[in-house]
Design a protein around this motif. Structure first.
Motif, PDB file in Angstrom:
ATOM      1  N   LYS A 320      38.326  39.927  27.244  1.00 35.62           N
ATOM      2  CA  LYS A 320      38.820  39.366  28.503  1.00 35.62           C
ATOM      3  C   LYS A 320      39.662  40.378  29.272  1.00 35.62           C
ATOM      4  O   LYS A 320      39.566  40.483  30.497  1.00 35.62           O
ATOM      5  N   LEU A 321      40.505  41.138  28.566  1.00 37.34           N
ATOM      6  CA  LEU A 321      41.335  42.125  29.253  1.00 37.34           C
ATOM      7  C   LEU A 321      40.476  43.107  30.027  1.00 37.34           C
ATOM      8  O   LEU A 321      40.820  43.506  31.143  1.00 37.34           O
ATOM      9  N   PHE A 322      39.349  43.475  29.457  1.00 30.79           N
ATOM     10  CA  PHE A 322      38.502  44.491  30.081  1.00 30.79           C
ATOM     11  C   PHE A 322      37.517  43.886  31.082  1.00 30.79           C
ATOM     12  O   PHE A 322      37.292  44.442  32.155  1.00 30.79           O
ATOM     13  N   ARG A 323      36.925  42.745  30.757  1.00 35.61           N
ATOM     14  CA  ARG A 323      35.909  42.175  31.633  1.00 35.61           C
ATOM     15  C   ARG A 323      36.495  41.438  32.835  1.00 35.61           C
ATOM     16  O   ARG A 323      35.915  41.462  33.927  1.00 35.61           O
ATOM     17  N   MET A 324      37.649  40.785  32.664  1.00 35.68           N
ATOM     18  CA  MET A 324      38.168  39.897  33.703  1.00 35.68           C
ATOM     19  C   MET A 324      39.529  40.300  34.250  1.00 35.68           C
ATOM     20  O   MET A 324      39.873  39.943  35.380  1.00 35.68           O
TER      21      MET A 324
END
Length: 613
Positions: A320-324
């Motif tokens: 999530k940190l990287f994708r969103m």
């Protein structure tokens, strides 16, 4: 107060409760002053005065108080507001923006007025007076924090709520050594000060501003680097925090994501693509270093930032940190920067990075700093790897630049020159090339690792920054040369001052105080040197090694892929206990030599193991 026949005065820091106390003892009374930054009410500081009468006394006891605080600042345009629930109130904003045309942050402060004296009357056996200070970026937050503090005071729970929060923090992070008392004290001191600097465990709605080398600095006339954030946070402090508290580690990364726009502008101003993180960072991500040479040339900071993201990703698999939440945009921008910063050498048929300052700040405008180029190569390899994980096309430029980037190596002497043209024995300010082995884990033969340590140990300034010798110690631990490791670790103790284990940056007492960077390096000797922990893409590896005067090491609260682990290590064996284990992914221990596998379940233990998947 009445002059007693004999008075004793002592000061103490209770690391387990995060409380400083000063005690005045006489035959007729005891006066105790406590001060603490409240650990769960993060905008609140508190102090208390407690007077306790001794048996057989009855006269009034008065303690004079002196509050040197004056609500004036050379940096803030302060205004006085109306009192709030008996507290004085001031507010204002910074006089000068961080960068021209940039924001001017606001500050709001409420504090309990301090009387000239407090008195314990004849009929009273004991009395406690509590005083609050709330500081926040908004009036609403400052008043809310102050009001919550008053409610705790009324309930008699202000200090206990603080100590309970610290107890919860320590439960998740414990390092027990059976060994020399000075070593044990240093470990707990370092843990306490580093834990004091991280965001609260519940980070919802909390904006974290990073960790400066001196923590919450004084900031006057350059003291403690004005509270700016350097590579000290990402390289020296972050790995220890990540090992125990991934949520706090995430907040540190969110600080870097929040300053990405400034980093993009930094690169653009210097004529490059992507994002160049500033040598000194504050609120905007623009370069705020007062000396231009560091911001222009000490560019390894950009790779250091990304290495923290890489360690976090492999330890947590937090997509999530990287994708969103902006992580991928940062990774991509760093890769773009490194590619644009390189130039092709027709003579050597490889890429160069020219005109830089290495971590060794004795040298500048050098070409192909070994550390800078190696961390750039690691940045590009990680960017390509995570792109593949997310099924994002990998630019061929990233792969080519990583593969063909020069990392200086002397094949005859079998060591890494610090930069093109480095002469063996030339003085070095601090740990530089030795960082290739750890934390970079740059591929090299053990002979080369040893040669690097041997080459740079006598060349490195003995009075340099406090974190340096920690990395030499980790290197010797890797090679299982315990006496050499111990000799390097012992140098660290010269930077610790009594009685509160405060670290100074340099041996002469200059530089940042309290120097969290030195503490971070010291803790890495224990948490990554003694244990041999190495974070890789597929596993958390370990290969313990510690000196003979350490009989046992227990590390409790290690976080890996959602599990919480306890490692108990002696010379004879290692045991792993699982205190928390999610259903997925299931962990297993792998013995490297035999390939045998042991599944890990909550409450399970294994012995004599080498790596975990």
């Amino acid at each position: 107060f009445p002059a007693p026949l004999a008075v004793t005065f002592c000061s103490a820091l209770a690391a387990l409760t995060g409380t400083f106390s000063h005690k005045l003892q006489s035959p007729s009374y005891t006066a105790t002053h406590q001060i603490y930054a409240h650990h769960s009410l993060v905008h609140l500081m508190a102090f208390s005065i407690t007077i306790r009468r001794s048996a057989g006394t009855s006269q009034p006891i008065t303690v004079q108080l002196h509050a040197p605080f004056v609500p004036k600042s050379q940096d803030l345009d302060l205004q006085q507001g109306p009192d709030f629930h008996g507290a004085h109130y001031i507010y204002g904003q910074t006089l000068v923006p961080e960068v021209e045309g940039g924001p001017q942050p606001t500050v709001h402060m409420l504090w309990t007025p301090v009387p000239q004296a407090v008195t314990l009357h004849e009929e009273e056996q004991e009395q406690c007076w509590e005083f609050l200070t709330a500081v926040a970026e908004s009036e609403e937050e400052a008043k809310r924090s102050y009001t919550e503090g008053l409610a705790h005071v009324a309930a008699g729970s202000l200090h206990s709520s603080h100590t309970h929060a610290w107890a919860a923090l320590w439960r998740g992070c414990c390092v027990d050594l059976e060994g020399p008392m000075p070593l044990r004290q240093a470990v707990y001191g370092c843990l306490y000060y580093l834990l004091s600097a991280i965001p609260p465990q519940d980070t919802s709605g909390f904006r974290f501003h990073g960790i400066s080398p001196g923590g919450l600095s004084n900031g006057t006339q350059g003291e403690d680097y004005w509270g700016h954030v350097f590579w000290d946070q990402d390289t020296w402090m972050f790995p220890n925090i990540l090992l125990f508290y991934p949520k706090a580690a995430r907040a540190i990364l969110e600080y870097r994501i929040g300053t990405l726009e400034g980093a993009l502008l930094n690169a653009q101003e210097q004529g490059y693509k992507g994002a160049k993180f500033p040598w000194e960072s504050a609120a905007t991500g623009r370069e705020v270093c007062p000396e231009e040479i560091y911001g222009a040339q000490e560019i390894h900071i950009t790779g250091d930032v990304l290495m923290a993201f890489e360690q976090y990703y492999y330890t947590t698999q937090d997509h999530k940190l990287f994708r969103m939440d902006g992580g991928w945009e940062l990774v991509r921008a760093v890769a773009q920067y490194w590619c644009s910063r390189m130039v092709w050498s027709e003579v050597e048929q490889c890429y160069h990075i020219r005109g830089v300052m290495p971590p060794d700040e004795y040298h500048h405008q050098v070409d192909n700093s070994a550390y800078t180029n190696a961390v750039a190569q690691r940045s590009l390899n990680f960017a390509a790897s995570i792109a593949r994980d997310f099924l994002i096309p990998v630019p061929e430029e990233w792969v080519e630049c990583a593969k063909k980037l020069k990392v200086p190596f002397d094949a005859e002497r079998k060591y890494h020159p610090e930069y093109d043209g480095y002469s063996p024995g030339e003085p070095v300010k601090q740990a530089d090339v030795v960082l290739l082995g750890f934390p970079l884990m740059h591929p090299m033969h053990p002979e080369v690792r040893r040669n690097d340590l041997m080459m740079y140990e006598p060349a490195t300034e003995l009075s340099g920054p406090a974190m340096t010798w920690s990395m030499f110690a980790v290197g010797w631990l890797e090679l299982k040369e315990m006496e050499r490791a111990q000799g390097q670790l012992n140098k660290c103790f010269n930077n610790i001052t009594e009685p509160f284990k405060i670290w100074v940056e340099n041996l002469d007492g200059s530089g940042a105080v309290n120097f969290l960077t030195g503490m971070g390096g010291f803790l890495q000797v224990i948490l990554f040197g003694y244990t041999g922990f190495r974070i890789t893409k597929t596993s958390l590896r370990f290969d313990p090694a510690f000196p003979s005067d350490v009989r046992k090491l227990e590390v409790t609260g290690v976080s890996y892929l959602g599990s919480k682990l306890k490692f108990s290590i002696t010379k004879e064996e290692m045991r792993i206990g699982v205190t928390k284990c999610p259903l997925h992914p299931a962990l297993e221990v792998v013995l490297e030599e035999s390939g045998r596998r042991f599944p890990l379940h909550e409450g399970a233990t294994s012995t004599r193991v080498n790596s975990m998947h």
